[in-house]
Design a protein around this motif. Sequence first.
Motif, PDB file in Angstrom:
ATOM      1  N   ASP A 217       0.834  -1.204   0.000  1.00  0.00           N
ATOM      2  CA  ASP A 217       0.000   0.000   0.000  1.00  0.00           C
ATOM      3  C   ASP A 217       0.867   1.252   0.000  1.00  0.00           C
ATOM      4  O   ASP A 217       2.077   1.185   0.221  1.00  0.00           O
ATOM      5  CB  ASP A 217      -1.011   0.000   1.154  1.00  0.00           C
ATOM      6  N   PHE A 274      -2.866  -9.853   9.434  1.00  0.00           N
ATOM      7  CA  PHE A 274      -2.234  -8.970   8.446  1.00  0.00           C
ATOM      8  C   PHE A 274      -0.815  -8.752   8.963  1.00  0.00           C
ATOM      9  O   PHE A 274      -0.620  -8.265  10.071  1.00  0.00           O
ATOM     10  CB  PHE A 274      -3.085  -7.702   8.431  1.00  0.00           C
ATOM     11  N   ASN A 290      -1.647  -6.813  12.256  1.00  0.00           N
ATOM     12  CA  ASN A 290      -2.997  -6.310  12.429  1.00  0.00           C
ATOM     13  C   ASN A 290      -3.921  -7.512  12.508  1.00  0.00           C
ATOM     14  O   ASN A 290      -3.642  -8.557  11.918  1.00  0.00           O
ATOM     15  CB  ASN A 290      -3.413  -5.406  11.264  1.00  0.00           C
ATOM     16  N   ARG A 292      -6.930  -7.857  11.398  1.00  0.00           N
ATOM     17  CA  ARG A 292      -8.024  -7.625  10.447  1.00  0.00           C
ATOM     18  C   ARG A 292      -7.389  -7.457   9.074  1.00  0.00           C
ATOM     19  O   ARG A 292      -6.169  -7.428   8.961  1.00  0.00           O
ATOM     20  CB  ARG A 292      -8.719  -6.334  10.840  1.00  0.00           C
ATOM     21  N   GLY A 294      -6.455  -5.214   5.654  1.00  0.00           N
ATOM     22  CA  GLY A 294      -6.022  -3.827   5.453  1.00  0.00           C
ATOM     23  C   GLY A 294      -6.989  -3.080   4.560  1.00  0.00           C
ATOM     24  O   GLY A 294      -7.741  -3.671   3.795  1.00  0.00           O
ATOM     25  N   ASP A 295      -6.962  -1.787   4.698  1.00  0.00           N
ATOM     26  CA  ASP A 295      -7.741  -0.926   3.824  1.00  0.00           C
ATOM     27  C   ASP A 295      -6.789   0.157   3.335  1.00  0.00           C
ATOM     28  O   ASP A 295      -6.237   0.884   4.167  1.00  0.00           O
ATOM     29  CB  ASP A 295      -8.901  -0.315   4.628  1.00  0.00           C
ATOM     30  N   PRO A 296      -6.452   0.249   2.059  1.00  0.00           N
ATOM     31  CA  PRO A 296      -7.140  -0.265   0.877  1.00  0.00           C
ATOM     32  C   PRO A 296      -6.634  -1.606   0.323  1.00  0.00           C
ATOM     33  O   PRO A 296      -7.043  -1.988  -0.769  1.00  0.00           O
ATOM     34  CB  PRO A 296      -6.867   0.839  -0.151  1.00  0.00           C
ATOM     35  N   GLU A 297      -5.792  -2.347   1.063  1.00  0.00           N
ATOM     36  CA  GLU A 297      -5.274  -3.604   0.502  1.00  0.00           C
ATOM     37  C   GLU A 297      -6.399  -4.573   0.121  1.00  0.00           C
ATOM     38  O   GLU A 297      -6.312  -5.290  -0.887  1.00  0.00           O
ATOM     39  CB  GLU A 297      -4.344  -4.286   1.509  1.00  0.00           C
TER      40      GLU A 297
HETATM   41  N1  GLY Z   1      -3.508   0.184   4.892  1.00  0.00           N
HETATM   42  C1  GLY Z   1      -3.016  -0.086   6.163  1.00  0.00           C
HETATM   43  C2  GLY Z   1      -3.983  -0.600   7.130  1.00  0.00           C
HETATM   44  O1  GLY Z   1      -5.087  -0.992   6.818  1.00  0.00           O
HETATM   45  O2  GLY Z   1      -3.634  -0.660   8.299  1.00  0.00           O
END
Ligand code: GLY
Length: 429
Positions: A217, A274, A290, A292, A294-297
């Motif tokens: 990302d 993650f 993490n 959960r 990722g966002d935007p992954e």
């Molecule tokens: N893009 C990084 C996150 O979701 O933590």
Amino acid sequence: MNVLILGSGGREHAMAWGMRDSSLLSNLYVAPGNAGTSEVATNVDLDPMDFKGIKKFVNEKKIELVVVGPEAPLVGGIVDYFKGDKDLKSVGIIGPNKVAAQLEGSKDFAKAFMQKYNVPTARYQSFEPSTLKEGQQYLTTLKAPYVLKADGLAAGKGVLILNDLKEAQKALKDLLDGQFGEASKKVVIEEFLKGVEMSVFVITDGDSYKILPEAKDYKRIGEGDTGPNTGGMGAISPVPFCSPEFIDKIDAQIIIPTLKGLKSEGIPYNGFIFFGLMKVGNEPYVIEYNCRMGDPETEVVIPRIKSDFLNLLDATAHGTLSEQHVEVDPRAAATVVMVSKGYPDKYEKGKEITGLQSASHAIVFHAGTKVSKDRVVSNGGRVLAVTSYGHTIDHALDACYERIEGIHFAGKNYRKDLGKDMLKYMQKA
Ligand code: GLY
Ligand code: AMP
């Protein structure tokens, strides 16, 4: 199955999109969702932290699977709440319990865990207000740049990287004085790792696990990776410098020891892990866990999963993941995030978004949007994540940028340089 996804970002839209055609699906709900999720699911006006409200909804709608998108409800113990409730304990839930969510919720917990189970990570020590002096002394034993991390969740702002020793010592004091409230009452100081970053995602039912497509990302707001960190300005998958052999190395040195560690600690885990990684030379190191996706992954990972995504999640929740196979689309995928003017600092909401309908193959995932008086308007800093496929990352990105040309809202901003840093790896390959 009746399914409830908790969250309201591009990640949750991509998850809803990923399961919309599953033969297993009866009804799909997203709480609270956004304008995009309302096209593939029913939005429910519920806060993901309102566990009681969620319980009532799950019972009423006979929900069989709950997918927790963001970390806050996990760190807040939503899984423990479900497992401890006689009406909810048979409901499948994707996400770890409160203890395991500490892998994300506490940097100190994560570092101690990695050290205990020999997961490669930067050398570190943790400090509290009572050990400020020792922390300032520890900094003098390290070389610049200095990496300071607030222990708890700090909305992505809790990591400071400073070049000057005096500044780092002052920053340590500010953090321990409560710059991020309770989250920075403990601070991890660690060695700086020089390399290239990427992320790997795993789903596990506690015994078996599957590695999902990897991604990279783009965190900084400015082109050439400059300016402040954001939630994420875009992502690509696959990662050009990540060979199958490197994935094998990550599997052997990081994923397997992590899952073994969870087992040894007696921590059940049904959900996503993650792994935020730094490739130093040819060696992978964990920068962060993490609990959960990722966002935007997620907006590039899910489009590359060809297997039935809901079936995978169902197996993850019920301990039958070993029977599953994850089929990956060989095409590359890229996503470019369109943000509000001013983000990640102050920005305005409520700007009308036009050009969302198009014959293009690009997928427009909504992040911060809502429907207001029959119009779609911006409702956050990150507004849309525009995803495309391509034979190469380059082609996928070209298609994203072409689609973005046709989407308008006042003050729209996005990075135009995504993937440029990867050209050197692609030419070598
Ligand atoms: N893009 C990084 C996150 O979701 O933590
Ligand atoms: P995190 O919030 O843990 O993802 O950290 C934010 C960013 O800080 C990461 O994406 C890295 O770019 C950087 N970072 C964190 N830890 C280190 C480290 N030990 N060495 C170099 N960069 C780091």
